[in-house]
Design a protein around this motif. Structure first.
Motif, PDB file in Angstrom:
ATOM      1  N   UNK A  46       0.821  -1.207   0.000  1.00  0.00           N
ATOM      2  CA  UNK A  46       0.000   0.000   0.000  1.00  0.00           C
ATOM      3  C   UNK A  46       0.865   1.272   0.000  1.00  0.00           C
ATOM      4  N   UNK A  47       2.131   1.095   0.355  1.00  0.00           N
ATOM      5  CA  UNK A  47       3.029   2.252   0.423  1.00  0.00           C
ATOM      6  C   UNK A  47       4.022   2.307  -0.729  1.00  0.00           C
ATOM      7  N   UNK A  48       4.448   1.144  -1.207  1.00  0.00           N
ATOM      8  CA  UNK A  48       5.414   1.123  -2.293  1.00  0.00           C
ATOM      9  C   UNK A  48       5.484  -0.271  -2.889  1.00  0.00           C
ATOM     10  N   UNK A  49       5.739  -0.327  -4.203  1.00  0.00           N
ATOM     11  CA  UNK A  49       5.995  -1.579  -4.904  1.00  0.00           C
ATOM     12  C   UNK A  49       7.344  -1.434  -5.599  1.00  0.00           C
ATOM     13  N   UNK A  50       8.254  -2.387  -5.469  1.00  0.00           N
ATOM     14  CA  UNK A  50       9.560  -2.294  -6.131  1.00  0.00           C
ATOM     15  C   UNK A  50       9.425  -2.147  -7.640  1.00  0.00           C
ATOM     16  N   UNK A  51      10.316  -1.393  -8.229  1.00  0.00           N
ATOM     17  CA  UNK A  51      10.275  -1.134  -9.670  1.00  0.00           C
ATOM     18  C   UNK A  51      10.634  -2.392 -10.466  1.00  0.00           C
ATOM     19  N   UNK A  52       9.940  -2.571 -11.590  1.00  0.00           N
ATOM     20  CA  UNK A  52      10.201  -3.702 -12.488  1.00  0.00           C
ATOM     21  C   UNK A  52       9.511  -3.440 -13.813  1.00  0.00           C
ATOM     22  N   UNK A  53       9.834  -4.265 -14.818  1.00  0.00           N
ATOM     23  CA  UNK A  53       9.163  -4.146 -16.112  1.00  0.00           C
ATOM     24  C   UNK A  53       7.672  -4.424 -15.999  1.00  0.00           C
ATOM     25  N   UNK A  54       7.326  -5.340 -15.096  1.00  0.00           N
ATOM     26  CA  UNK A  54       5.919  -5.711 -14.923  1.00  0.00           C
ATOM     27  C   UNK A  54       5.688  -6.138 -13.477  1.00  0.00           C
ATOM     28  N   UNK A  55       4.438  -6.029 -13.066  1.00  0.00           N
ATOM     29  CA  UNK A  55       4.019  -6.465 -11.732  1.00  0.00           C
ATOM     30  C   UNK A  55       3.126  -7.693 -11.894  1.00  0.00           C
ATOM     31  N   UNK A  56       3.351  -8.680 -11.062  1.00  0.00           N
ATOM     32  CA  UNK A  56       2.553  -9.909 -11.070  1.00  0.00           C
ATOM     33  C   UNK A  56       1.830 -10.017  -9.732  1.00  0.00           C
ATOM     34  N   UNK A  57       0.549 -10.345  -9.769  1.00  0.00           N
ATOM     35  CA  UNK A  57      -0.219 -10.556  -8.536  1.00  0.00           C
ATOM     36  C   UNK A  57      -1.145 -11.754  -8.712  1.00  0.00           C
ATOM     37  N   UNK A  58      -0.919 -12.778  -7.922  1.00  0.00           N
ATOM     38  CA  UNK A  58      -1.759 -13.984  -7.966  1.00  0.00           C
ATOM     39  C   UNK A  58      -2.583 -14.078  -6.685  1.00  0.00           C
ATOM     40  N   UNK A  59      -3.908 -14.070  -6.848  1.00  0.00           N
ATOM     41  CA  UNK A  59      -4.836 -14.216  -5.722  1.00  0.00           C
ATOM     42  C   UNK A  59      -4.559 -13.195  -4.621  1.00  0.00           C
ATOM     43  N   UNK A  60      -4.310 -11.960  -5.037  1.00  0.00           N
ATOM     44  CA  UNK A  60      -4.078 -10.863  -4.105  1.00  0.00           C
ATOM     45  C   UNK A  60      -5.278  -9.917  -4.081  1.00  0.00           C
ATOM     46  N   UNK A  61      -5.696  -9.491  -5.259  1.00  0.00           N
ATOM     47  CA  UNK A  61      -6.740  -8.478  -5.346  1.00  0.00           C
ATOM     48  C   UNK A  61      -8.065  -8.943  -4.732  1.00  0.00           C
ATOM     49  N   UNK A  62      -8.350 -10.239  -4.828  1.00  0.00           N
ATOM     50  CA  UNK A  62      -9.632 -10.688  -4.277  1.00  0.00           C
ATOM     51  C   UNK A  62      -9.653 -10.667  -2.742  1.00  0.00           C
ATOM     52  N   UNK A  63      -8.500 -10.422  -2.125  1.00  0.00           N
ATOM     53  CA  UNK A  63      -8.440 -10.316  -0.669  1.00  0.00           C
ATOM     54  C   UNK A  63      -8.879  -8.947  -0.158  1.00  0.00           C
ATOM     55  N   UNK A  64      -9.068  -7.978  -1.077  1.00  0.00           N
ATOM     56  CA  UNK A  64      -9.220  -6.590  -0.652  1.00  0.00           C
ATOM     57  C   UNK A  64     -10.460  -5.942  -1.247  1.00  0.00           C
ATOM     58  N   UNK A  65     -10.983  -4.947  -0.504  1.00  0.00           N
ATOM     59  CA  UNK A  65     -12.104  -4.138  -0.979  1.00  0.00           C
ATOM     60  C   UNK A  65     -11.659  -3.277  -2.153  1.00  0.00           C
ATOM     61  N   UNK A  66     -12.617  -2.741  -2.890  1.00  0.00           N
ATOM     62  CA  UNK A  66     -12.309  -1.979  -4.092  1.00  0.00           C
ATOM     63  C   UNK A  66     -11.361  -0.818  -3.822  1.00  0.00           C
ATOM     64  N   UNK A  67     -11.626  -0.058  -2.759  1.00  0.00           N
ATOM     65  CA  UNK A  67     -10.782   1.109  -2.481  1.00  0.00           C
ATOM     66  C   UNK A  67      -9.345   0.703  -2.162  1.00  0.00           C
ATOM     67  N   UNK A  68      -9.169  -0.440  -1.521  1.00  0.00           N
ATOM     68  CA  UNK A  68      -7.818  -0.933  -1.246  1.00  0.00           C
ATOM     69  C   UNK A  68      -7.138  -1.401  -2.528  1.00  0.00           C
ATOM     70  N   UNK A  69      -7.902  -2.062  -3.400  1.00  0.00           N
ATOM     71  CA  UNK A  69      -7.336  -2.518  -4.670  1.00  0.00           C
ATOM     72  C   UNK A  69      -6.859  -1.345  -5.518  1.00  0.00           C
ATOM     73  N   UNK A  70      -7.620  -0.258  -5.494  1.00  0.00           N
ATOM     74  CA  UNK A  70      -7.221   0.929  -6.245  1.00  0.00           C
ATOM     75  C   UNK A  70      -5.904   1.468  -5.712  1.00  0.00           C
ATOM     76  N   UNK A  71      -5.742   1.483  -4.395  1.00  0.00           N
ATOM     77  CA  UNK A  71      -4.482   1.942  -3.798  1.00  0.00           C
ATOM     78  C   UNK A  71      -3.315   1.057  -4.249  1.00  0.00           C
ATOM     79  N   UNK A  72      -3.531  -0.257  -4.262  1.00  0.00           N
ATOM     80  CA  UNK A  72      -2.482  -1.183  -4.686  1.00  0.00           C
ATOM     81  C   UNK A  72      -2.132  -0.952  -6.159  1.00  0.00           C
ATOM     82  N   UNK A  73      -3.157  -0.816  -6.991  1.00  0.00           N
ATOM     83  CA  UNK A  73      -2.937  -0.609  -8.419  1.00  0.00           C
ATOM     84  C   UNK A  73      -2.175   0.689  -8.686  1.00  0.00           C
ATOM     85  N   UNK A  74      -2.459   1.718  -7.934  1.00  0.00           N
ATOM     86  CA  UNK A  74      -1.749   2.990  -8.123  1.00  0.00           C
ATOM     87  C   UNK A  74      -0.274   2.855  -7.756  1.00  0.00           C
TER      88      UNK A  74
END
Length: 373
Positions: free
Chosen positions: A262-290
């Protein structure tokens, strides 16, 4: 008004039998009601034989082997097992097609063997790791994970989170405070990864051309390790909470990084997330995506492996399993849910990814490949 002779009435005079169109419908409904009343019996009976290691005992003799009751009892970790108790559990599970019963070698002695279902619950080391969901079964039937289901009615009436009502903490805080539970959870996620990653790598070609990939919420690194193994030119980053990556083993080409998505994601060419987004409410998912958007270049992408809910689906591995998974999210997360394609579209747009594709793989989940432009 009195009903016909023999009809049963409620306290307010309502005719119960009048609710049914026919005697056949009434009896069929009664059978279904009994099934729901005792649905827990199947899962907990299976849990008991898995904890006893009975599928493993049979599998050690060969996947087509059959063993008598006395042979199974002799291999249990007890000097005086209750053979009658064991017989009654096995008899039930034979009736449910979890085990098969063979009487061909003598009418007075039943021999028990594995079925396609029980082969999936042979522990690692006996079967191929990709063919075992033992850790998932044990986690989902653990007391900690079962307790929230008893609070659904409270959540409907009062709101709140079922897991917190049952266990006093958010699931991730609970995991951080209880190492045994954290270990059970990590084993279950690694178990799930074993067969999802196989389905992913066999059909999805979107890892080609990547020099770096960060697995957000990657647990102990099983998934990113398999991706890097299949695509050795990728520098893999396994990113999860510090207490999670602290237990992660070393993998070639993978760096473990602890942090907060929610605070930072390490830099890379691409981000991979498996079975992460379904753990969170929409507003939290938006924060992660940003945070994911900040971590990738303009030509980068986010690769999500999650359920794309189709409530009309009648085919597949298990019809309506997506709806089952949605209730699991209701029980165990703070606002998590499974989403339809339209819900994914809205979420991704708000998070900075207006273009996306849904790619089917041979699993309950799909790949959602999302781009910032």
């Amino acid at each position: 008004m009195d009903g016909p002779a023999g009809d049963k009435l409620s306290n307010n005079g309502e005719n119960y039998d009048g609710m049914f169109e026919s005697e056949e419908e009434k009896l069929a409904g009664q059978a279904e009601a009994w099934k729901y009343t005792f649905a827990f019996v199947e899962s907990l009976a299976v849990k008991s034989v898995v904890l006893l290691g009975i599928p493993d005992i049979i599998a050690h003799h060969g996947h087509r082997a059959t063993l008598s009751l006395s042979q199974i009892a002799a291999e249990l970790p007890s000097e005086k097992p209750d053979v009658n108790c064991l017989f009654r559990i096995l008899r039930f599970l034979v009736a449910k097609n979890f085990f098969r019963a063979d009487t061909s070698e003598g009418a007075n002695e039943v021999r028990y063997g594995l079925t396609p279902a029980s082969k999936w619950l042979v522990k690692d080391g006996v079967a191929a790791p990709s063919l075992s969901i033992t850790a998932l079964l044990l986690m989902q039937n653990d007391v900690t994970m079962m307790a929230p289901w008893h609070h659904f009615n409270d959540c409907v009436l009062d709101g709140g989170v079922a897991f917190e009502k049952a266990n006093g903490l958010h699931v991730w805080d609970y995991a951080a405070a209880h190492p045994d539970y954290n270990g059970l959870f990590n084993q279950a996620m690694a178990c799930n990864t074993n067969f999802v990653i196989k389905a992913l790598l066999s059909t999805y070609g979107g890892f080609q051309g990547l020099n770096s990939l960060v697995d957000v919420g990657g647990g102990i690194g099983i998934t990113i390790a398999e991706i890097v193994k299949a695509h050795p030119t990728i520098n893999g980053i396994n990113y999860d909470l510090p207490h999670v990556v602290a237990t992660a083993p070393r993998f070639p080409g993978v760096k473990h990084v602890g942090g907060d998505m929610f605070k930072k994601v390490p830099s890379a060419d691409a981000v991979f997330m498996k079975l992460i987004m379904h753990d969170w409410a929409d507003e939290d998912c938006v924060k992660i995506l940003k945070q994911c958007r900040k971590a990738i270049p303009d030509e980068g992408k986010v690769i999500i492996v999650d359920v794309v809910l189709n409530t009309q689906e009648k085919t597949g591995v298990v019809p309506s399993l997506g709806l089952v998974s949605d209730l699991v999210m209701l029980a165990h997360t703070s606002g998590g849910k499974e989403r339809s394609e339209e819900q994914w579209e809205n979420l991704l747009k708000e998070g900075g990814f207006p273009r996306f594709y849904v790619i089917a793989i041979p699993a309950l989940q799909s790949v959602i490949e999302a781009f910032p432009y």
